[in-house]
Structure formats: C-alpha cells, structure tokens
Design an enzyme around this catalytic site. Structure first.
Site, short mmCIF file in Angstrom:
data_model
loop_
_atom_site.label_atom_id
_atom_site.label_comp_id
_atom_site.label_asym_id
_atom_site.label_seq_id
_atom_site.Cartn_x
_atom_site.Cartn_y
_atom_site.Cartn_z
N CYS A 272 -26.69 10.93 -26.23
CA CYS A 272 -28.13 10.58 -26.60
C CYS A 272 -28.49 9.85 -25.39
O CYS A 272 -29.49 10.05 -24.80
CB CYS A 272 -28.42 9.88 -27.89
SG CYS A 272 -27.27 10.19 -29.09
N ARG A 301 -14.36 8.34 -29.90
CA ARG A 301 -14.40 7.38 -30.96
C ARG A 301 -13.34 7.11 -31.34
O ARG A 301 -12.35 7.74 -31.49
CB ARG A 301 -15.34 8.20 -31.91
CG ARG A 301 -16.77 8.42 -31.41
CD ARG A 301 -17.55 9.28 -32.70
NE ARG A 301 -18.76 9.71 -32.10
CZ ARG A 301 -19.68 10.45 -32.91
NH1 ARG A 301 -19.49 10.74 -34.04
NH2 ARG A 301 -20.59 11.06 -32.31
N GLN A 319 -19.13 17.59 -28.65
CA GLN A 319 -20.29 18.06 -29.45
C GLN A 319 -21.06 18.99 -28.72
O GLN A 319 -21.08 18.99 -27.42
CB GLN A 319 -21.02 16.75 -29.44
CG GLN A 319 -20.39 15.53 -30.44
CD GLN A 319 -21.48 14.64 -30.65
OE1 GLN A 319 -21.81 13.84 -29.91
NE2 GLN A 319 -21.50 14.08 -31.73
N ASP A 321 -24.12 19.40 -28.43
CA ASP A 321 -25.15 18.34 -28.50
C ASP A 321 -26.53 19.13 -28.03
O ASP A 321 -26.69 19.69 -26.86
CB ASP A 321 -24.66 16.96 -27.93
CG ASP A 321 -25.32 16.04 -28.72
OD1 ASP A 321 -26.10 16.11 -29.74
OD2 ASP A 321 -25.13 14.66 -28.15
N HIS A 323 -30.74 17.59 -27.76
CA HIS A 323 -32.08 16.68 -28.18
C HIS A 323 -33.19 17.32 -27.84
O HIS A 323 -33.47 17.82 -26.71
CB HIS A 323 -32.12 15.23 -27.31
CG HIS A 323 -30.63 14.51 -27.82
ND1 HIS A 323 -29.57 14.57 -27.22
CD2 HIS A 323 -30.30 13.70 -28.86
CE1 HIS A 323 -28.51 13.94 -27.51
NE2 HIS A 323 -28.92 13.35 -28.59
N LYS A 404 -32.54 13.54 -42.16
CA LYS A 404 -31.72 14.74 -41.73
C LYS A 404 -31.37 15.97 -42.38
O LYS A 404 -31.53 15.97 -43.66
CB LYS A 404 -30.50 14.25 -41.09
CG LYS A 404 -29.64 13.51 -42.20
CD LYS A 404 -28.31 13.24 -41.61
CE LYS A 404 -27.40 12.70 -42.73
NZ LYS A 404 -25.96 12.32 -42.61
N HIS A 450 -32.36 15.13 -32.95
CA HIS A 450 -30.85 15.43 -32.53
C HIS A 450 -30.19 16.39 -33.33
O HIS A 450 -30.31 16.39 -34.34
CB HIS A 450 -30.27 14.06 -32.62
CG HIS A 450 -28.89 13.92 -32.32
ND1 HIS A 450 -28.16 13.08 -31.58
CD2 HIS A 450 -27.65 14.57 -33.20
CE1 HIS A 450 -26.78 13.19 -31.61
NE2 HIS A 450 -26.60 14.13 -32.45
#
Length: 574
Positions: A272, A301, A319, A321, A323, A404, A450
């Site tokens: 992000c 992580r 990911q 991902d 946005h 979410k 997200h």
RNA sequence: GCCGGCGUAGCUCAGUUGGCAGAGCAACUGACUUGUAAUCAGUAGGUCAUUGGUUCGAUUCCGAUCGCCGGCUCCA
C-alpha cells in the site's frame, strides 16, 4: 432419521470422553468440551502427556460407557452450590468458567458417575451417541490465550451410526490425497526447503509455468477492466513504514531492519505505501479518478514457526494487490464492479460456489468518521445485494481502518477457503494526506479500497491444487498433451505431430522411449497429463491418433484434425 | 512461540534385547520393439537431520539444537 442432531450427539460424546479420561486419570482437571464442525473435543490438564496408547484405551472405555446405556439427567443449582461442588471436585477451570458467567442458575448434566457443568442439550442415553472415534491429541491454551496454561486437547468425532462414521473417515482419507504439499512433491510443482528457510517457496518449472498462466490471465483481465499496473521495490526506508503506521502496529510481523548507508530499511509486508506514493507523486484532479493501481507485489511477513503450512501459510508471498482510489460518488459503482470482477475471476478457476461476508465497524478501536464507515458499509452491502449474491454480516468484524467484504470459495469437496478480500481504508489516506482537487477547486480526501482476488498467489495455487486434486484443466496443465509411441518405427510420425501441436501453441511432451505402451500410459497418468495421443503402425497408416483422456480413458481413434481440435477447444480459458 | 509426535538413498518405507545399513520405485547402462495403468538384467546412490554424552562399540539409549507433521495462537 436420527433422534438427535449431530451436535447433540457430539456434545454428549465429549462428556463420555471426559468420563473415560477421569476413569484412567482421576486427578485430571477439565477444561471445556464442545461439539465442533466435524466432531468434538475436550481439554484436560493432566500430569503426564497422553500417548496414542492412552488414546486407544480411552476410546475403548468410551465404547464401554456407550454400551452401558447410561441415562443423561440434568439439574440446576445456584452459584454458591455450584461453586462449592466444583471446589470439592477440585475443578479449577470450571470454577474459572462459572466466575465469568452471569446469572445465578447453573445446569449440571449427569450420566453414570460423571457430572459436568453444562447447559446441554444431550442425548437421553449414552447408546444414542452411536459411533465414536478419537482422532488426535494436541495442545491448546486455556481460553485460547497464550498467557494461560496449556491443556491437552483430545479431538474426536461421533455419528449416530457406524456407517456415517466410516464414510466420514473415508472422506478424510480422500482429502489427504488432495494435500497440495503431497501433490506439489509428486507432480514436481514446488518445494520448501530448510536450506532456504521455512515459509519460503521454490517454484519448480511446472509450478512456475502454471503460476505464469495464472498471472498472465490476471494481467489480461486487469487491463480489460481498466486497471493500471504499477511496480514497487521490495524494501523501503524506516520513515515510510513509520508514516504508514506499520512500524507501530505491524512490526512484530515484519522482518528485522536492514542497514544501508546508516539508514534503516525494511522489507515490505504490504504494498500500500508504495501505491500511495505513486498516487501522491503529482497532484490529482477529480477528473483522473477513479484510479486503479494493480501489482503482483511480493511481500514478506514474519510468521511464527509453528504456523507455517505448505503454500497456505508462508513468509514470502505475492499478493495480487490493487488499490482503488475514488470519490465518494464513485464508491458504490467501484465496489460493485470490483465484486463482479472478483466473481468472474474465481469462476474462471472452477470456483462456482462463492460466499460473501460483510464485516462492519468494530465497536471500540477504529479510525475515521462514523459517517464514512456508514457510507462504505452501505456501499459494500448494496453492491452484494444488487448483484443478488448471498451474504452474511459479521457485525464488528471489520479491521480498525475500515469495513470489508471477505470472500470465501468452496472447493470440489465442499471445504471453504478465504482468498479474496475487499477492504476500505480510512487510515492510510489520512496518514499520507492523500487528496484530489475537486470541481470546486478545493482539496478533498479520496476513498481508498484495497483488494486482492487471489489473496496470495501461493495460497491460491495451493487451494487450486487441492480443488483440482492436481488434475488441472487443459488451459492450466503444464503439459497438455503427451504423445506416446507404440514402437520406435513410428517416432517420425510422433515427432511431426509434436511439432505441429507446438506450432499451435499446445504444450506437448513426446515419449519415444523403448517402453511398452502400458508403461507409458501409466507414467503419463501419474503426471496427470490431460491428453495422451497414442500412435502405432495403424495410426501412421491411416493418418490418425488414438486419443486417451486422463480420468476418462480411451476415446478411440480420431483424425489428426479432430484430435487437435479437441485439445485446442479445451485449452481455452474457462 | 507453546504442547505432542516424527527425522534412515531423489521418493515411499523396512531395520527391538546396542555388533559392518536394506527393499520397491525413480536415475544410469544394456537387452527387448512392444497396442491402452508397471518387460528383463545390471550399475550407482546413505556422516541413519545435526551435535554432545553413556558404552569396548550407538541408526538403536540419554540430552541439546535444527527441521517437518498435528493442533493452540495468529493470518493473505
């Protein structure tokens, strides 16, 4: 038709388990013993560790108790009586339990010599429990907290009859065969080795090819749906993670800092902040919104060693991902289209049953204004509703930074997996002071959504392997056709077929070895290759192919054109 | 991280009173020329996870470490 629901049977079985354990270990302290999705468990505090033999003994004792057909009866007492009774029995965990319960009426259930604090319901007689099986023993913290002592948890399952139990155990065996860790090894898709480190995946050629196919499909679809690709580095300065709040709230999940020129850098746990900096690189006008940045971003992580699990839980993963940054007016439409996009994407991989869970604002810890929460929750709910999708609401289940939608997919044998997630974020736009210039010439704060569809490519791939049991559809199969020759004389014909197929973009494998045809078929089947083209003298003479489809068997002789068409037709996405 | 179990050849696994380490498959070599799920023969392959200890001697017994597995907790 059974007299009692499975849940009641299993809960009763848990009592019988505790009774059996107390028979062998009279000083055992009891934790809790509920029915769970596929069975039941009971937690015990014991002086010694339970062995497999203990488990067998306990199971036999349970069978005896069931045969004795003890009667379940219940009675209620006030708090004081309950307390003194449990004190007398020296059941400290039960006392702790009572302590945390309101009211002054406590129910106990009694069967044979065994009495347990319990609100029921139970079967009437132990024989109604039917068939039981103890499965395993493991550790579990009292009340689920690491600060509490660890108890020994015995897991078991129960069914109203032996037949159901047997078929359940059979299903478990079948599920084991789908294990992506096992198939990953036998199909040579990936490996995780201690020489690299736990939770770090090596993708082998076949696995990497499948991943490539998934990624290209993903990229094509994102371009078709008006996403822009961005790319970001694997590390960033400490200040960045300070600003994003990760170092204050997420540090325990991050790899330790790297020192570069006396500056601290961190490997990214999320993408992000980078996407936000792309956005902030230049002032944005409302005319440019919505902006949709997408990246297959690899993050790292720190996960505690005990939680790593094949591809489903790793320390380094990619990911898918994105946005979405938009105005308030655009929010609803964006949510709707991203939800639809998600569904279509999942369907392409054979997931037809999809469930939505809307998680709303937590009661206490949250950022942002309540009005914004309300708007975004409404947008999420409206999107699911307008698409006619079934959903459940998880009140207060949202993240501290926004509501979410979690998406769960059901695989071929009915197991649910969570991959996709669509989340609002009220935190980062604030922290990074993201703005756009509106029609009124003033600065406004945009909404940020997200989202990830696969979640992580590693996890999605693992789920995919289990879903298909390694039998990938033709468009995803690393090798789509294996050409098998009956004897060496026909090698030339086989080679020609192979190069023609390759020309048409088919991934083909040629086996001209001097083995018998049966051996070659067995080998190709073990590799789960969708199509086997078998050629011998007959086929050469008539310019045909004997086609065999994995899991279906011999499809008979076809002309070369027919055979090619069949493969090409199945090679299309979806 | 915590509780419990397990670490023997590339893979699947044998190997109990502690006495030179085994099989099948895979790999390699050769023979066989094969018709819808395993042709035959041979060769090679192991510091028995690592590391301390007990012992004349340890794959075997004890301890520690690392890793994996089943859970707990956590999560994409």
């Amino acid at each position: 038709m059974a007299k009692f629901p499975l849940e009641t049977i299993r809960h009763s079985a848990a009592h019988v388990l505790a009774q059996a354990v107390l028979h062998f270990f009279p000083t055992a302290q009891l934790g809790i013993g509920p029915a769970i999705e596929n069975g039941f468990y009971y937690d015990f505090d014991l002086e010694t560790s339970l062995t497999d033999e203990d488990l067998n003994k306990i199971e036999q004792k349970m069978e005896e108790i069931i045969k004795e057909n003890q009667q379940f009866t219940s009675y209620s007492t006030d708090k004081e009586t309950a307390n003194s009774f449990l004190k007398e029995k020296n059941q400290t965990y039960k006392l702790d339990l009572i302590d945390s319960l309101d009211g002054d009426s406590f129910t106990f259930f009694e069967n044979g010599p065994f009495v347990d604090l319990c609100k029921g319901p139970h079967v009437e007689q132990t024989r109604e429990i039917g068939a039981i099986k103890l499965l395993r023993v493991s550790g579990a913290y009292w009340r689920g907290s690491e600060k509490n002592p660890m108890l020994q948890r015995i897991y078991g399952t129960a069914f109203s009859n032996r037949k159901d139990l047997k078929s359940y155990l059979k299903r478990m065996e079948e599920a084991k065969k789908r294990d992506h860790r096992l198939l990953g090894k036998t199909l040579d898709l990936f490996s995780i080795t201690e020489e690299v480190g736990g939770g770090l995946v090596l993708w082998h050629p076949k696995g990497a090819l499948i991943r490539h196919l998934i990624e290209s499909y993903w990229k094509t679809e994102h371009l078709n749906n008006d996403y822009d690709f961005v790319l970001s580095p694997h590390v960033g300065k400490a200040d960045l993670w300070e600003k994003s709040g990760h170092l204050s709230f997420y540090e325990e999940n991050m790899f330790s800092a790297i020192d570069v020129d006396d500056q601290k850098y961190y490997v990214k746990p999320m993408n992000c902040p980078f996407h936000i900096l792309v956005y902030k690189n230049k002032p944005k006008s409302y005319r440019e919104l919505p902006i949709r940045y997408a990246e297959l971003g690899t993050v790292y992580r720190y996960e505690r060693s005990g939680v790593l699990h094949g591809l489903l839980r790793v320390r380094g993963f990619t990911q898918d991902d994105a946005h979405i940054i938009c105005t308030e007016e655009q929010m609803k439409e964006e949510i709707k289209s991203v939800t639809l996009f998600t569904i279509n994407m999942l369907k392409a991989f054979g997931f037809e049953k999809i469930k939505f869970y809307l998680a709303t604002r937590p009661d206490e810890k949250y950022v942002g204004e309540i009005a914004h929460w309300k708007d975004s929750e409404d947008a999420l709910e409206e999107a699911i509703k307008s698409l006619g999708l079934p959903y459940e609401i998880d009140h207060g289940g949202g993240a501290f930074y926004g509501p979410k939608i979690d998406v769960k997919i059901e695989d071929a044998i009915g197991r649910e997996w969570q991959c996709s997630t669509i989340q609002f974020d009220f935190n980062l736009p604030e922290r990074f002071d993201m703005t756009y210039i509106g029609q009124d010439g003033e600065k406004h704060r945009p909404y940020m959504i997200h989202r990830a569809i696969f979640g992580s490519l590693e996890r999605f791939f693992g789920v995919l392997v289990e879903h298909y049991e390694g039998n990938f559809p033709v468009w995803l199969a690393p090798t789509q056709v294996s050409i098998l020759t009956v004897n060496e004389k026909v090698s030339h014909y086989a080679k020609k077929l192979a190069s023609d197929l390759k020309q048409k973009g088919v991934r083909v494998d040629l086996d001209t070895s001097s083995e018998k045809i049966g051996y070659k078929i067995r080998k190709a089947s073990a590799e789960k290759i969708p199509y086997m083209f078998i050629v011998g003298d007959k086929e050469v003479e008539s310019n045909t192919i004997s086609v065999r489809r994995h899991q279906k068997g011999d499809l008979g002789v076809m002309t070369v054109d027919q055979a090619f068409l069949s493969v090409l037709d199945e090679s299309k996405t979806m």
